[in-house]
Design an enzyme around this catalytic site. Structure first.
Site, PDB file in Angstrom:
ATOM      1  N   CYS A  17       0.846  -1.198   0.000  1.00 47.41           N
ATOM      2  CA  CYS A  17       0.000   0.000   0.000  1.00 47.41           C
ATOM      3  C   CYS A  17       0.876   1.240   0.000  1.00 47.41           C
ATOM      4  O   CYS A  17       1.549   1.538   0.979  1.00 47.41           O
ATOM      5  CB  CYS A  17      -0.930   0.037   1.198  1.00 47.41           C
ATOM      6  SG  CYS A  17      -1.922   1.541   1.148  1.00 47.41           S
ATOM      7  N   CYS A  23      -2.134   7.607   5.285  1.00 48.91           N
ATOM      8  CA  CYS A  23      -3.572   7.394   5.494  1.00 48.91           C
ATOM      9  C   CYS A  23      -3.899   7.055   6.942  1.00 48.91           C
ATOM     10  O   CYS A  23      -4.688   7.735   7.580  1.00 48.91           O
ATOM     11  CB  CYS A  23      -4.040   6.285   4.555  1.00 48.91           C
ATOM     12  SG  CYS A  23      -5.631   5.592   4.957  1.00 48.91           S
ATOM     13  N   CYS A  26      -5.790   1.807   7.925  1.00 47.73           N
ATOM     14  CA  CYS A  26      -5.633   0.386   8.227  1.00 47.73           C
ATOM     15  C   CYS A  26      -4.473   0.194   9.194  1.00 47.73           C
ATOM     16  O   CYS A  26      -3.323   0.159   8.780  1.00 47.73           O
ATOM     17  CB  CYS A  26      -5.332  -0.398   6.958  1.00 47.73           C
ATOM     18  SG  CYS A  26      -6.634  -0.329   5.753  1.00 47.73           S
ATOM     19  N   TYR A 258     -31.604  -3.174  18.351  1.00 48.98           N
ATOM     20  CA  TYR A 258     -30.573  -2.388  17.646  1.00 48.98           C
ATOM     21  C   TYR A 258     -30.543  -2.874  16.186  1.00 48.98           C
ATOM     22  O   TYR A 258     -29.486  -3.261  15.665  1.00 48.98           O
ATOM     23  CB  TYR A 258     -29.189  -2.588  18.288  1.00 48.98           C
ATOM     24  CG  TYR A 258     -29.154  -2.404  19.791  1.00 48.98           C
ATOM     25  CD1 TYR A 258     -28.903  -1.136  20.342  1.00 48.98           C
ATOM     26  CD2 TYR A 258     -29.357  -3.473  20.659  1.00 48.98           C
ATOM     27  CE1 TYR A 258     -28.863  -0.973  21.725  1.00 48.98           C
ATOM     28  CE2 TYR A 258     -29.316  -3.317  22.030  1.00 48.98           C
ATOM     29  CZ  TYR A 258     -29.060  -2.075  22.565  1.00 48.98           C
ATOM     30  OH  TYR A 258     -29.016  -1.914  23.928  1.00 48.98           O
ATOM     31  N   GLU A 279     -35.227   0.012  16.891  1.00 50.00           N
ATOM     32  CA  GLU A 279     -34.097   0.827  16.422  1.00 50.00           C
ATOM     33  C   GLU A 279     -34.361   2.291  16.785  1.00 50.00           C
ATOM     34  O   GLU A 279     -35.477   2.775  16.655  1.00 50.00           O
ATOM     35  CB  GLU A 279     -33.966   0.626  14.895  1.00 50.00           C
ATOM     36  CG  GLU A 279     -33.138   1.632  14.151  1.00 50.00           C
ATOM     37  CD  GLU A 279     -31.685   1.705  14.574  1.00 50.00           C
ATOM     38  OE1 GLU A 279     -31.035   0.662  14.735  1.00 50.00           O
ATOM     39  OE2 GLU A 279     -31.196   2.843  14.770  1.00 50.00           O
ATOM     40  N   ASP A 326     -27.512  -6.454  18.360  1.00 55.81           N
ATOM     41  CA  ASP A 326     -26.316  -6.017  17.638  1.00 55.81           C
ATOM     42  C   ASP A 326     -26.088  -4.541  17.958  1.00 55.81           C
ATOM     43  O   ASP A 326     -26.256  -3.673  17.103  1.00 55.81           O
ATOM     44  CB  ASP A 326     -26.541  -6.235  16.125  1.00 55.81           C
ATOM     45  CG  ASP A 326     -25.309  -5.874  15.303  1.00 55.81           C
ATOM     46  OD1 ASP A 326     -24.230  -5.653  15.883  1.00 55.81           O
ATOM     47  OD2 ASP A 326     -25.438  -5.810  14.063  1.00 55.81           O
ATOM     48  N   CYS A 353     -19.307  -5.492  17.814  1.00 59.30           N
ATOM     49  CA  CYS A 353     -18.115  -5.045  17.075  1.00 59.30           C
ATOM     50  C   CYS A 353     -17.039  -4.584  18.049  1.00 59.30           C
ATOM     51  O   CYS A 353     -16.042  -4.008  17.634  1.00 59.30           O
ATOM     52  CB  CYS A 353     -18.485  -3.956  16.075  1.00 59.30           C
ATOM     53  SG  CYS A 353     -19.382  -2.604  16.810  1.00 59.30           S
TER      54      CYS A 353
HETATM   55  N1  SAH Z   1     -27.866  -5.151  12.829  1.00 57.11           N
HETATM   56  C1  SAH Z   1     -27.619  -4.052  11.929  1.00 57.11           C
HETATM   57  C2  SAH Z   1     -26.602  -3.065  12.442  1.00 57.11           C
HETATM   58  C3  SAH Z   1     -26.834  -2.498  13.730  1.00 57.11           C
HETATM   59  S1  SAH Z   1     -25.649  -1.251  14.109  1.00 57.11           S
HETATM   60  C4  SAH Z   1     -27.078  -4.563  10.602  1.00 57.11           C
HETATM   61  O1  SAH Z   1     -26.385  -5.569  10.558  1.00 57.11           O
HETATM   62  O2  SAH Z   1     -27.315  -3.917   9.583  1.00 57.11           O
HETATM   63  C5  SAH Z   1     -26.299  -0.711  15.626  1.00 57.11           C
HETATM   64  C6  SAH Z   1     -27.615   0.034  15.522  1.00 57.11           C
HETATM   65  O3  SAH Z   1     -28.046   0.361  16.843  1.00 57.11           O
HETATM   66  C7  SAH Z   1     -27.539   1.360  14.769  1.00 57.11           C
HETATM   67  O4  SAH Z   1     -28.485   1.292  13.725  1.00 57.11           O
HETATM   68  C8  SAH Z   1     -27.934   2.405  15.814  1.00 57.11           C
HETATM   69  O5  SAH Z   1     -28.716   3.453  15.275  1.00 57.11           O
HETATM   70  C9  SAH Z   1     -28.755   1.594  16.786  1.00 57.11           C
HETATM   71  N2  SAH Z   1     -28.855   2.115  18.159  1.00 57.11           N
HETATM   72  C10 SAH Z   1     -27.920   2.804  18.857  1.00 57.11           C
HETATM   73  N3  SAH Z   1     -28.346   3.044  20.104  1.00 57.11           N
HETATM   74  C11 SAH Z   1     -29.574   2.496  20.209  1.00 57.11           C
HETATM   75  C12 SAH Z   1     -30.531   2.404  21.254  1.00 57.11           C
HETATM   76  N4  SAH Z   1     -30.277   2.943  22.444  1.00 57.11           N
HETATM   77  N5  SAH Z   1     -31.689   1.755  21.026  1.00 57.11           N
HETATM   78  C13 SAH Z   1     -31.946   1.198  19.807  1.00 57.11           C
HETATM   79  N6  SAH Z   1     -31.080   1.254  18.776  1.00 57.11           N
HETATM   80  C14 SAH Z   1     -29.914   1.896  18.961  1.00 57.11           C
END
Ligand code: SAH
Length: 395
Positions: A17, A23, A26, A258, A279, A326, A353
């Site tokens: 790279c 950058c 990464c 989420y 969400e 998530d 994550c």
């Molecule tokens: N599962 C989804 C990604 C989720 S990312 C996929 O794979 O596409 C995490 C998400 O949690 C984001 O969309 C964010 O807006 C939401 N979020 C953050 N805080 C939150 C809360 N307190 N209650 C509900 N959702 C929330």
């Protein structure tokens, strides 16, 4: 932070790279891919070993993905160099734009479109926005990539600092003529001095305003600002795994907390009695409603609410059998976990994550009587230090 280069082999990797030094995107760029995987695996293993009663627990081997050109969302800043417009990124310490045209992790067609916008700017006599002086026209280009019916489609967002777009139609014609993969172009007017690339001011200037991505038999719309996993292959692996871990038989009532634009929950609809997405972000909920219609899912609902408020509001009512969660990097909340623990929920699939906040939250689930059955790290972000982990807990 950049890692110290160790062996000759690693140094050679670094030379792959040309932009690694400037950058900084990464942090694992100078580490061979096998070694990146080992490091991520080791980090997850070390954290899980700290869980009380799980000293001998072994997370699965990490799921690897293709390390190059996986990013389906690519952003370029426009700037000047020797009075020519270039595309690239801000150098770490200033508002100067450094030219980057051949990033190793970005989708190559997306990178080519960004370079193409910079090249066309000359003949169209467009200026690049100057951050220091607050003058100029073109600010950013954002390109998103999707595949539907085996065909690659691009969504392009042109961000300008001015409200006028001179010779807009000719420009659209020139850009789409050069890149027939472009399905739609959105003009985003963002005059604000802010680090946010996009404002809310979107005008569709070509095509439908969104692209559709095929994912495990369903279709998901991606618009300029919607959330979508940046690594399609990684997402496919992660969603299939979550589906397997959920162990659905067709009778379960599933909560997808989420849920973003609804992807994970929607992919479980064919194996569940019902799926409910929760969400916080309004635009993501709008996208989820659109995706529900696109896929004609009758047993899916989505609600715009804070996940903790929603679940604590149920007051222990036996509303769900399985919870998929998530959350963002910060993880979930003790109140959310307490509510799940004291409800009729039998299985939890926790996708994270950030392994640190994940393990913090798992302690609470375990304290509340749940048992950790599996933890699977997935490499969604090769080249970087990030690692995704998918866990199964049950009672
Ligand atoms: N599962 C989804 C990604 C989720 S990312 C996929 O794979 O596409 C995490 C998400 O949690 C984001 O969309 C964010 O807006 C939401 N979020 C953050 N805080 C939150 C809360 N307190 N209650 C509900 N959702 C929330």
């Amino acid at each position: 932070m950049r890692l110290k280069t160790e062996s000759k082999e690693e140094q050679e990797y670094l030379f792959n790279c040309p932009h690694a030094k400037k950058c900084g995107g990464c942090s694992y760029n100078n580490i061979p891919y096998e070694k990146q995987l080992e490091k991520k695996e080791g980090r997850v293993r070390g954290l899980f070993a700290q869980l009380p009663g799980y000293k001998n627990f072994k997370p699965d081997r990490i799921i690897a993905t293709s390390p190059y050109h996986y990013r389906n969302k690519v952003h370029g800043v426009l700037g000047f160099k020797n009075s020519r417009i270039i595309s690239g990124l801000y150098s770490e310490d200033s508002h100067h734009v450094v030219s980057v045209t051949d990033c190793l992790i970005e989708d190559e067609d997306a990178s080519a479109v960004i370079a193409g916008v910079a090249e066309l700017a000359g003949p169209f006599k467009y200026t690049a926005f100057d951050e220091d002086r607050g003058r100029g026209f073109l600010r950013h280009v954002l390109v998103r990539v999707a595949h539907s019916d085996g065909v690659k489609k691009l969504l392009v967002v042109i961000v300008t600092a001015l409200r006028e777009f001179p010779r807009k139609n000719d420009f659209v014609k020139a850009l789409t003529g050069r890149f027939p993969m472009i399905e739609t172009i959105i003009w985003n007017y963002n005059p604000k001095r802010t680090s946010m690339v996009l404002s809310d001011n979107n005008t569709v200037i070509y095509g439908p305003g969104y692209i559709v991505d095929d994912m495990l038999g369903l279709r998901f719309a991606i618009s300029a600002g919607s959330f979508y996993q940046v690594n399609h292959e990684g997402a496919e692996r992660m969603y299939s795994l979550a589906r397997d871990l959920a162990g659905l038989t067709g009778k379960e009532r599933v909560l997808d907390a989420y849920c973003g634009t609804g992807t994970i929950g929607m992919l479980m609809c064919d194996k569940a009695e019902s799926v409910m997405g929760v969400e916080l972000c309004e635009s993501a909920v709008r996208d989820a409603v659109f995706n529900k219609k696109l896929n004609k899912l009758k047993n899916y609902r989505v609600l715009c609410a804070d996940a903790t408020k929603y679940i604590t509001g149920l007051r222990g009512e036996n509303a769900f059998d399985v919870v998929i969660m998530d959350p963002p990097r910060a993880g979930s909340t003790p109140a959310f976990i307490d509510a799940v623990v004291h409800s009729g929920v039998k299985r939890v699939v926790y996708i994270s994550c950030d392994p640190e906040t994940l393990v913090r939250d798992l302690r609470l689930f375990i304290k509340g009587g749940f048992k950790l059955q599996r933890a699977v790290p997935i490499d969604m972000f090769p080249g970087t230090g990030h690692v995704e982990t998918c866990c199964l807990l049950d009672k």
